[in-house]
Design an enzyme around this catalytic site. Structure first.
Site, PDB file in Angstrom:
ATOM      1  N   HIS A 120      39.321  33.842  36.269  1.00  0.00           N
ATOM      2  CA  HIS A 120      38.989  33.568  34.866  1.00  0.00           C
ATOM      3  C   HIS A 120      38.225  32.244  34.760  1.00  0.00           C
ATOM      4  CE1 HIS A 120      39.444  32.398  30.663  1.00  0.00           C
ATOM      5  NE2 HIS A 120      39.513  33.705  30.426  1.00  0.00           N
TER       6      HIS A 120
ATOM      7  N   GLU B  89      32.431  37.700  31.136  1.00  0.00           N
ATOM      8  CA  GLU B  89      32.657  36.734  30.053  1.00  0.00           C
ATOM      9  C   GLU B  89      31.761  35.520  30.283  1.00  0.00           C
ATOM     10  OE1 GLU B  89      37.102  37.265  28.546  1.00  0.00           O
ATOM     11  OE2 GLU B  89      37.024  36.014  30.315  1.00  0.00           O
TER      12      GLU B  89
END
Ligand code: PGA
Length: 269
Positions: A98, A168
């Site tokens: 992430h 993302e």
């Protein structure tokens, strides 16, 4: 392909809140028995909440997972959690790489690769997060940036059936983030699909590719409608179960009128 929709709860909730969160999502799933065939829901929780959430999800089909994982199976790694331990807590998946971990916790591409291999070794699904930096975006080199992340992440990884990719862009995530233009996102997702197909052959055509970054009930359906989008990862707009279900339902209702793409495409060098 099944639509994958989920939330990264980040450093929020205790076991009781996680139980209640899962209970409400489970109730929604159970009220719509056919939903399981077309929607795969997931939630990435704090380690401390996994067992509680696992106990609550029953046979609903909701995936629960961790937000990180260590690359070794066991040993002297104070404060870390291994894929073996995650499996034992009922986790279905782990987020790997992430953007917040890459930026704040020394998550190098080499560590990301080691974590993916560790998940594969233990049959744990991995949601691999990739996305270009603000600088790369500004320079029009976002596509090459993400290609490189993928290349390095897949060193020695041969478990495409356990893989989901969550795109993302770093500049779109969290407070102060700006949701990416849907046209831009579709270009980025298409490029990721080509990469996966080159890397994994036929198996690369069935890996779900999701978008995340400032998704909310207003814009979710615009991304869902994209040709190359197989689902969404939502952060702060889906931390409460009611909001989670609200954003999900906005996807299922369909898109609003999408304005002409105003951001550059990621096809640059
Ligand atoms: P956000 O977070 O939706 O709050 O931007 C997304 C993520 O970090 O996965």
């Amino acid at each position: 392909m099944i639509f994958h929709f989920g939330s990264n709860l980040k450093m929020n909730q205790g076991p009781e809140e996680a139980r209640s969160f899962v209970r409400k999502i489970r109730a929604w799933l159970e009220a719509m028995p056919d939903r399981g065939a077309s929607v795969q829901l997931w939630a990435a929780l704090s380690y401390t909440n996994l067992a509680a959430a696992d106990g609550e999800r029953g046979g609903s089909g909701l995936w629960i997972g961790a937000q990180n994982v260590h690359w070794e199976d066991a040993g002297a790694f104070t404060g870390e959690i291994s894929p073996v331990q995650l499996n034992a807590c009922g986790a279905t998946f782990a987020l790997v790489g992430h953007a917040e971990r890459r930026a704040l916790f020394d998550e190098t591409d080499e560590r990301v690769a080691a974590k993916l291999r560790a998940c594969a070794r233990h049959g744990l699904r991995a949601i691999l997060c990739v996305g270009e930096s603000r600088d790369a975006y500004g320079a029009g080199t976002g596509g090459a940036f993400v290609d490189r992340q993928l290349e390095l992440a897949f060193a020695g990884y041969e478990a495409p059936h356990l893989l989901i990719v969550l795109y993302e862009p770093v500049w779109s995530i969290g407070d102060g983030g700006r949701a990416a233009d849907p046209g831009y996102v579709d270009g980025a997702l298409a490029r990721i699909r080509s990469f996966l197909t080159r890397r994994f052959g036929d198996a690369g055509t069935t890996i779900p590719i999701l978008y995340g970054g400032s998704v909310d009930a207003e814009n979710a359906a615009d991304y869902t409608a994209l040709m190359h989008c197989n689902g969404l990862g939502v952060g702060r707009a889906a931390w409460r179960a009611e909001d989670f279900l609200n954003v999900l339902q906005s996807c299922l209702r369909g898109p609003r009128q999408v304005a002409a793409a105003s951001q550059p495409t990621p096809a640059g060098p």
